[in-house]
Structures are given as structure tokens and as C-alpha cells.
Design a protein around this motif. Structure first.
Motif, PDB file in Angstrom:
ATOM      1  N   VAL A  91       1.320 -10.065   4.447  1.00 41.60           N
ATOM      2  CA  VAL A  91       2.750  -9.887   3.449  1.00 41.60           C
ATOM      3  C   VAL A  91       1.541 -10.193   2.422  1.00 41.60           C
ATOM      4  N   ASP A  92       1.002 -11.273   1.629  1.00 42.09           N
ATOM      5  CA  ASP A  92       0.459 -11.949   0.924  1.00 42.09           C
ATOM      6  C   ASP A  92      -0.544 -10.786   0.063  1.00 42.09           C
ATOM      7  N   ASP A  93      -1.358 -10.210   1.144  1.00 40.82           N
ATOM      8  CA  ASP A  93      -2.484  -8.911   0.469  1.00 40.82           C
ATOM      9  C   ASP A  93      -2.236  -8.055  -0.178  1.00 40.82           C
ATOM     10  N   TYR A  94      -0.963  -7.207   0.605  1.00 36.66           N
ATOM     11  CA  TYR A  94      -0.338  -6.339   0.620  1.00 36.66           C
ATOM     12  C   TYR A  94       0.337  -6.071  -0.514  1.00 36.66           C
ATOM     13  N   ARG A  99       0.685  -4.616  -6.151  1.00 37.43           N
ATOM     14  CA  ARG A  99       1.234  -5.078  -7.972  1.00 37.43           C
ATOM     15  C   ARG A  99       0.047  -4.130  -8.334  1.00 37.43           C
ATOM     16  N   ARG A 100      -0.843  -4.719  -8.226  1.00 36.62           N
ATOM     17  CA  ARG A 100      -2.339  -3.955  -9.087  1.00 36.62           C
ATOM     18  C   ARG A 100      -1.984  -2.575  -9.076  1.00 36.62           C
ATOM     19  N   LYS A 101      -1.460  -1.358  -8.187  1.00 36.81           N
ATOM     20  CA  LYS A 101      -1.603  -0.185  -7.813  1.00 36.81           C
ATOM     21  C   LYS A 101      -0.298  -0.139  -9.153  1.00 36.81           C
ATOM     22  N   LEU A 102       1.136  -0.555  -8.835  1.00 32.65           N
ATOM     23  CA  LEU A 102       2.240  -0.962  -9.849  1.00 32.65           C
ATOM     24  C   LEU A 102       1.303  -0.542 -11.369  1.00 32.65           C
ATOM     25  N   SER A 103       0.544  -1.771 -11.775  1.00 32.66           N
ATOM     26  CA  SER A 103      -0.026  -1.605 -13.240  1.00 32.66           C
ATOM     27  C   SER A 103      -0.454  -1.090 -13.541  1.00 32.66           C
ATOM     28  N   ALA A 104      -1.432  -0.182 -12.638  1.00 31.56           N
ATOM     29  CA  ALA A 104      -2.301   0.243 -13.462  1.00 31.56           C
ATOM     30  C   ALA A 104      -1.922   1.890 -13.211  1.00 31.56           C
ATOM     31  N   GLU A 105      -1.303   2.387 -12.462  1.00 23.27           N
ATOM     32  CA  GLU A 105      -0.535   3.750 -12.199  1.00 23.27           C
ATOM     33  C   GLU A 105       1.196   3.393 -12.799  1.00 23.27           C
ATOM     34  N   ASP A 120      16.159 -10.620   6.370  1.00 28.08           N
ATOM     35  CA  ASP A 120      16.073 -10.634   8.432  1.00 28.08           C
ATOM     36  C   ASP A 120      14.867 -11.396   8.470  1.00 28.08           C
ATOM     37  N   GLY A 121      15.036 -12.717   7.909  1.00 23.45           N
ATOM     38  CA  GLY A 121      13.913 -13.987   8.785  1.00 23.45           C
ATOM     39  C   GLY A 121      12.916 -13.389   8.373  1.00 23.45           C
ATOM     40  N   THR A 122      12.527 -13.050   7.467  1.00 24.21           N
ATOM     41  CA  THR A 122      10.825 -12.167   7.315  1.00 24.21           C
ATOM     42  C   THR A 122      10.731 -12.215   6.008  1.00 24.21           C
ATOM     43  N   LYS A 123       9.341 -12.999   6.235  1.00 23.18           N
ATOM     44  CA  LYS A 123       9.102 -13.575   4.142  1.00 23.18           C
ATOM     45  C   LYS A 123       8.651 -12.053   3.656  1.00 23.18           C
ATOM     46  N   ALA A 124       9.317 -12.034   1.993  1.00 18.70           N
ATOM     47  CA  ALA A 124       9.060 -11.337   1.518  1.00 18.70           C
ATOM     48  C   ALA A 124       9.001 -11.457  -0.427  1.00 18.70           C
ATOM     49  N   HIS A 125       7.910 -10.719  -0.595  1.00 17.33           N
ATOM     50  CA  HIS A 125       7.928 -11.229  -2.189  1.00 17.33           C
ATOM     51  C   HIS A 125       8.395  -9.591  -2.890  1.00 17.33           C
ATOM     52  N   VAL A 144       9.143  -6.176  -1.300  1.00 16.86           N
ATOM     53  CA  VAL A 144       7.721  -6.021  -0.599  1.00 16.86           C
ATOM     54  C   VAL A 144       7.792  -7.389   0.877  1.00 16.86           C
ATOM     55  N   MET A 145       7.523  -6.470   2.218  1.00 14.35           N
ATOM     56  CA  MET A 145       6.902  -6.757   3.218  1.00 14.35           C
ATOM     57  C   MET A 145       6.438  -6.094   4.411  1.00 14.35           C
TER      58      MET A 145
END
Length: 180
Positions: A91-94, A99-105, A120-125, A144-145
Motif C-alpha cells: 500500500v505504501d508503494d501504491y 500521488r506521483r501520478k496525481l501531481s503529474a497529471e 475496515d481494519g486495513t491500512k489506508a493512506h 488508497v488501499m
């Protein structure tokens, strides 16, 4: 004749009881969207309009709020994008890629905040950012998960000047998300 009437009454009772029992668990909850194929559910307010994208996972579903009044030009929305990931990715890499794609596009991209939560018990950025589009200037809170080889992004958006007023409601919807 009495025997036939009792038989008919017994059959009617059985049909009625069976019908009540089978229907009670099958009623759809208003506003609840479930996608077994994409592997999640999310609950929208009952008065929102829900659009499902069949066969296209970006987004799988989008819920739009009703307009507040005649001066309200844009609906707030919550959309869930899902993509099959080509390889195992954390999830960290995703999130970093997202975020890179957002800033570029994204035209006039302005990042306000990033952080981590559990959904839902899952780490999300998450990332809170502004995005200019032809029709309006939007503020978007994206969660993002990664789960089971899929990337999930929950986008919660409102016109920039309306976002603070709708922040809590948008966040509540995002936190109804559950993996299936």
C-alpha cells in the motif's frame, strides 16, 4: 369439506411463513452498494444517486448527493476506483505511485495533507488535494488501499468552497467501505 378447508389453511400458513422467512434476509439495504467481483461494499445516503460502472473498474461505483438548492451547481460525490494490480505491491508503494501520478497529471494540483488511517481494519493512506477541472475547482480526499491483488481508491469530492461543509459526511461514507 372441513378436511379440505383445514388442508388449504395449513398450506396457506406454510406458504405465508416460508415467504416471510425467506424475504426478511433478502431485502436490500437502501444506499448499500455491493460488488462481489471488485470485492467491496459501501453505503451511500438513501437520497444519493448511485451510478455503477459495469465491466469497467475505474470507477466501479459513484454516489452523488442531491443539489442543496438552486444556487448549488455541483453535487458532492464519493467514487470507488478499483484496479487489478500487475504484481504484489505494498500500500505504501501504491500510494506513492498514485500521488506521483496525481501531481503529474492534475492541472493546478495542490496537496494539503497526507496521512494514514484504517478502513475496515486495513491500512489506508489518504491525501487531501485540490484539482482544477473545466467546470469547477474541486477539493478531493482520496483513501488508497491494497487488498487481494487489487488497488482501491475512495475519492470523496466537493467543489472547493463547499468541501469543508461536507467533509464529515464524505468521510463517514468512505468509512462504511468494507472488503468482501
Amino acid at each position: 369439506m372441513v378436511r379440505v378447508s383445514r388442508f388449504v389453511l395449513a398450506v396457506c400458513c406454510i406458504v405465508l411463513i416460508t415467504g416471510v422467512c425467506s424475504c426478511s434476509g433478502d431485502k436490500e439495504e437502501p444506499g448499500l452498494f455491493v460488488s462481489g467481483v471488485a470485492g467491496f461494499s459501501i453505503k451511500f445516503p438513501e437520497q444519493w444517486v448511485i451510478y455503477e460502472e459495469v465491466g469497467n473498474w475505474t470507477p466501479v461505483v459513484e454516489g452523488e448527493s442531491p443539489l442543496d438548492d438552486e444556487d448549488d451547481g455541483f453535487s458532492e460525490y464519493v467514487a470507488v476506483d478499483v484496479e487489478q494490480l500487475p504484481s504484489k505491491i505494498s500500500v505504501d508503494d501504491y500510494f506513492d505511485n498514485y500521488r506521483r501520478k496525481l501531481s503529474a497529471e492534475t492541472r493546478n494540483f495542490e496537496q494539503h495533507e497526507v496521512g494514514e488511517v484504517k478502513i475496515d481494519g486495513t491500512k489506508a493512506h489518504y491525501i487531501l488535494y485540490d484539482k482544477e477541472m473545466p467546470e469547477a475547482y474541486w477539493r478531493i480526499l482520496a483513501y488508497v488501499m491494497v487488498k487481494n491483488g487489487k488497488g482501491y481508491v475512495i475519492n470523496c469530492a466537493a467543489e472547493n468552497r463547499q468541501f469543508d461543509r461536507n467533509y464529515e459526511a464524505l468521510m463517514e461514507i468512505a468509512h462504511t467501505f468494507e472488503f468482501k
